[in-house]
Design an enzyme around this catalytic site. Structure first.
Site, PDB file in Angstrom:
ATOM      1  N   GLU A   1       0.792  -1.359   0.083  1.00 24.25           N
ATOM      2  CA  GLU A   1       0.000  -0.099  -0.079  1.00 24.25           C
ATOM      3  C   GLU A   1       0.843   1.259  -0.082  1.00 24.25           C
ATOM      4  OE1 GLU A   1      -2.446  -0.715   3.202  1.00 24.25           O
ATOM      5  OE2 GLU A   1      -3.941  -1.683   2.053  1.00 24.25           O
TER       6      GLU A   1
ATOM      7  N   GLU B   1       7.271 -22.194   7.559  1.00 26.83           N
ATOM      8  CA  GLU B   1       7.665 -21.162   8.848  1.00 26.83           C
ATOM      9  C   GLU B   1       8.717 -21.861   9.500  1.00 26.83           C
ATOM     10  OE1 GLU B   1       5.001 -21.695  12.774  1.00 26.83           O
ATOM     11  OE2 GLU B   1       4.110 -20.599  11.227  1.00 26.83           O
TER      12      GLU B   1
END
Length: 301
Positions: free
Chosen positions: A82, A113
């Site tokens: 953004e 992960e």
């Protein structure tokens, strides 16, 4: 062990939530969410230190990287993605890295992960240098992927920030600045996409927004460099221009078209009455500061 992680603990305030009405369920969730802002506020000194280092990195040709797995990684990618449309910065300035790559944005890739080598590979692929800042995000504070990323980044001299939702987190040992938002047990035990995710989103918003403000990408409280890529944003550009000038709509649109919807340049041109080229030069010499550029041009008259 999970018993030492408050984010994994059982929440006595929401016991038997499954037996409640929808309204009560929503009220309990809302009550839990209401505690997050204060928890984040407690970490402002650390967040402030991180912002100062991010701005310093930007000013010296460095970049900001967010890195995480699962929800934490997705939130980092979201905040990074953004920044270009909001502040008109290159998409390389703030980058989000998620364990498992783009596939992990919409699909659960839980095992990745645990891969310490993948974290290093991901940072190497970005050409990480000592000029950069790396923010490792892990609600638990112990995700191997994030620990490895911060350890590698710290080892090559990059500035490192850890963002966890448990105190005394394992990732903190590899961080120059430690941010630990103590969000406590989740409404649904272990569902860290909830309170912990909200806290992480708030902190990431603060890191990027405050850094962009200090990087001169905001004028007053306006996104002065917003990219006018559609009609709505072109109208917004006109509204912003009119806020800081006495120009009418028609003349404002003409000026914005002439400056390729560069609001900053349009304001300086209108207030100084100098040529577009002179205004561009003044903005460059003033490090893109509108008021300073106008002062320079008026002195030259």
């Amino acid at each position: 062990m999970t018993e030492f992680l408050t984010t994994e603990a059982l929440n006595p305030a929401t016991e038997w939530i499954d037996k409640q009405s929808v309204t009560t369920i929503l009220q309990w969730i809302n009550d839990a969410d209401a505690t997050i802002a204060n928890a984040v506020r407690n970490e402002i000194p650390s967040i402030s230190k991180a912002v100062e280092k991010i701005v310093e990195a930007f000013q010296n040709g460095g970049r900001l990287f967010y890195i995480g797995a699962g929800t934490s990684g997705r939130l980092g990618v979201l905040d990074a993605s953004e920044c270009p449309p909001t502040f008109n910065v290159p998409n390389t300035l703030v980058q989000g890295i998620i364990a498992g790559g783009t596939n992990a944005l919409t699909n659960a890739v839980e095992n990745i992960e645990d891969s310490e080598q993948e974290a290093i590979k991901d940072l190497v692929s970005k050409g990480l240098t000592a000029k950069d800042v790396v923010v490792g995000i892990a609600a638990s504070g112990r995700t191997p992927y994030v620990k490895s990323a911060l350890s590698y980044a710290h080892g090559i001299g990059a500035y490192t920030v850890s963002l966890a939702c448990n105190t005394n987190s394992e990732i903190a040992q590899f961080a120059n600045t430690v941010i630990e938002v103590n969000t406590g047990p989740e409404v649904i035990a272990g569902s860290t996409r909830m309170k912990a995710g909200t806290a992480q989103k708030m902190v990431l918003n603060m890191l990027s927004t405050a850094s962009m403000i200090k990087y001169n990408k905001v004028y007053s409280n306006i996104m002065i460099d917003v990219q006018a890529t559609n009609e709505k944003l072109r109208r917004r550009a006109l509204t912003i221009l009119r806020k800081f000038t006495n120009i009418d709509d028609n003349e404002g649109m003409r000026l914005l078209e002439e400056t390729d919807y560069n609001i900053r340049l349009s304001i300086v041109h209108y207030k100084s009455n100098a040529s577009i080229e002179q205004c561009k030069e003044a903005l460059i010499s003033s490090n893109q500061q509108i008021d300073k550029a106008i002062t320079i041009l008026l002195k030259e008259e």
